[in-house]
Design a protein around this motif. Structure first.
Motif, PDB file in Angstrom:
ATOM      1  N   ILE A   5       4.958  -1.863  -7.314  1.00  0.00           N
ATOM      2  CA  ILE A   5       6.276  -1.244  -7.137  1.00  0.00           C
ATOM      3  C   ILE A   5       6.094   0.253  -6.914  1.00  0.00           C
ATOM      4  N   PRO A   6       7.111   0.930  -6.349  1.00  0.00           N
ATOM      5  CA  PRO A   6       7.019   2.372  -6.137  1.00  0.00           C
ATOM      6  C   PRO A   6       6.860   3.127  -7.460  1.00  0.00           C
ATOM      7  N   CYS A   7       5.945   4.069  -7.436  1.00  0.00           N
ATOM      8  CA  CYS A   7       5.650   4.885  -8.610  1.00  0.00           C
ATOM      9  C   CYS A   7       5.434   6.313  -8.145  1.00  0.00           C
ATOM     10  N   SER A  43      13.633  15.658  -4.663  1.00  0.00           N
ATOM     11  CA  SER A  43      14.418  16.894  -4.778  1.00  0.00           C
ATOM     12  C   SER A  43      14.159  17.597  -6.110  1.00  0.00           C
ATOM     13  N   ILE A  44      13.882  16.839  -7.160  1.00  0.00           N
ATOM     14  CA  ILE A  44      13.629  17.408  -8.484  1.00  0.00           C
ATOM     15  C   ILE A  44      12.152  17.766  -8.651  1.00  0.00           C
ATOM     16  N   VAL A  45      11.278  16.927  -8.094  1.00  0.00           N
ATOM     17  CA  VAL A  45       9.828  17.121  -8.242  1.00  0.00           C
ATOM     18  C   VAL A  45       9.179  16.997  -6.858  1.00  0.00           C
ATOM     19  N   PRO A  46       9.324  18.025  -6.021  1.00  0.00           N
ATOM     20  CA  PRO A  46       8.810  17.928  -4.651  1.00  0.00           C
ATOM     21  C   PRO A  46       7.305  17.665  -4.571  1.00  0.00           C
ATOM     22  N   GLU A  47       6.590  18.064  -5.602  1.00  0.00           N
ATOM     23  CA  GLU A  47       5.140  17.871  -5.605  1.00  0.00           C
ATOM     24  C   GLU A  47       4.719  16.495  -6.128  1.00  0.00           C
ATOM     25  N   ALA A  48       5.673  15.634  -6.458  1.00  0.00           N
ATOM     26  CA  ALA A  48       5.342  14.298  -6.960  1.00  0.00           C
ATOM     27  C   ALA A  48       4.558  13.515  -5.908  1.00  0.00           C
ATOM     28  N   GLU A  49       3.547  12.819  -6.381  1.00  0.00           N
ATOM     29  CA  GLU A  49       2.716  11.983  -5.511  1.00  0.00           C
ATOM     30  C   GLU A  49       3.264  10.559  -5.516  1.00  0.00           C
ATOM     31  N   GLU A  50       3.443   9.999  -4.343  1.00  0.00           N
ATOM     32  CA  GLU A  50       3.907   8.613  -4.221  1.00  0.00           C
ATOM     33  C   GLU A  50       2.720   7.663  -4.264  1.00  0.00           C
ATOM     34  N   VAL A  51       2.848   6.638  -5.070  1.00  0.00           N
ATOM     35  CA  VAL A  51       1.828   5.595  -5.149  1.00  0.00           C
ATOM     36  C   VAL A  51       2.527   4.253  -5.360  1.00  0.00           C
ATOM     37  N   ILE A  52       1.766   3.210  -5.199  1.00  0.00           N
ATOM     38  CA  ILE A  52       2.217   1.875  -5.593  1.00  0.00           C
ATOM     39  C   ILE A  52       1.419   1.527  -6.849  1.00  0.00           C
ATOM     40  N   SER A  53       2.130   1.172  -7.894  1.00  0.00           N
ATOM     41  CA  SER A  53       1.491   0.780  -9.147  1.00  0.00           C
ATOM     42  C   SER A  53       2.225  -0.459  -9.648  1.00  0.00           C
ATOM     43  N   TYR A  54       1.487  -1.453 -10.060  1.00  0.00           N
ATOM     44  CA  TYR A  54       2.091  -2.741 -10.437  1.00  0.00           C
ATOM     45  C   TYR A  54       2.913  -3.321  -9.284  1.00  0.00           C
ATOM     46  N   LYS A  97       0.825  -1.207   0.000  1.00  0.00           N
ATOM     47  CA  LYS A  97       0.000   0.000   0.000  1.00  0.00           C
ATOM     48  C   LYS A  97       0.864   1.265   0.000  1.00  0.00           C
ATOM     49  N   THR A  98       2.111   1.138   0.478  1.00  0.00           N
ATOM     50  CA  THR A  98       2.999   2.293   0.570  1.00  0.00           C
ATOM     51  C   THR A  98       4.397   1.908   0.108  1.00  0.00           C
ATOM     52  N   ILE A  99       5.168   2.927  -0.206  1.00  0.00           N
ATOM     53  CA  ILE A  99       6.558   2.691  -0.583  1.00  0.00           C
ATOM     54  C   ILE A  99       7.336   2.139   0.602  1.00  0.00           C
ATOM     55  N   GLU A 100       7.018   2.583   1.798  1.00  0.00           N
ATOM     56  CA  GLU A 100       7.694   2.051   2.989  1.00  0.00           C
ATOM     57  C   GLU A 100       7.491   0.542   3.108  1.00  0.00           C
ATOM     58  N   GLN A 101       6.270   0.085   2.853  1.00  0.00           N
ATOM     59  CA  GLN A 101       6.011  -1.366   2.899  1.00  0.00           C
ATOM     60  C   GLN A 101       6.876  -2.089   1.873  1.00  0.00           C
ATOM     61  N   TYR A 102       6.953  -1.549   0.672  1.00  0.00           N
ATOM     62  CA  TYR A 102       7.772  -2.156  -0.373  1.00  0.00           C
ATOM     63  C   TYR A 102       9.238  -2.206   0.069  1.00  0.00           C
TER      64      TYR A 102
END
Length: 120
Positions: A46-48, A33-44, A7-12
């Protein structure tokens, strides 16, 4: 292969040895650092990261970490010389675990992807 339901990148991250966790966290830090507004998700499973659409993925394996997305011909051509030493397909770049991560190259790839997504 066991079925996963991250469900989260931490879990992965938590399912890998600490050295791989550190390598993945380095990539995650670069992306933010390059895209601070990027949204973290799990897709397939894996971290996305999403920024004006799907933006970039990473994943860890026994012998490498992959940075992935269906990369454009422009991106692959721009970084062609630097990518020659890595296993590269249209959708993934493999960075061997036995080598230091090329963080400067990863930063520039992430910045390139950001510009590509801003154009769409």
């Amino acid at each position: 292969m066991a079925k996963t339901d991250y469900k989260t990148i931490e879990q992965y991250h938590s399912t890998f040895p600490s050295e791989q966790q550190d390598r993945m966290q380095s990539i995650r830090n670069v992306i933010h650092s390059i895209v601070p507004e990027a949204e973290e998700v799990i897709s397939y499973q894996i971290p996305c990261f999403k920024y004006k659409g799907y933006f970039i993925y990473y994943s860890a394996y026994t012998n490498h970490i992959s940075l992935s997305y269906p990369f454009s011909e422009a991106l692959l051509k721009t970084f062609d010389k630097e990518l020659k030493k890595y296993k590269v397909s249209k959708s993934a770049i493999q960075f061997p675990n036995k080598e230091a991560l090329p963080l400067d190259l990863i930063k520039r790839i992430v910045a390139f992807r950001k510009k590509e997504n801003e154009k769409t």
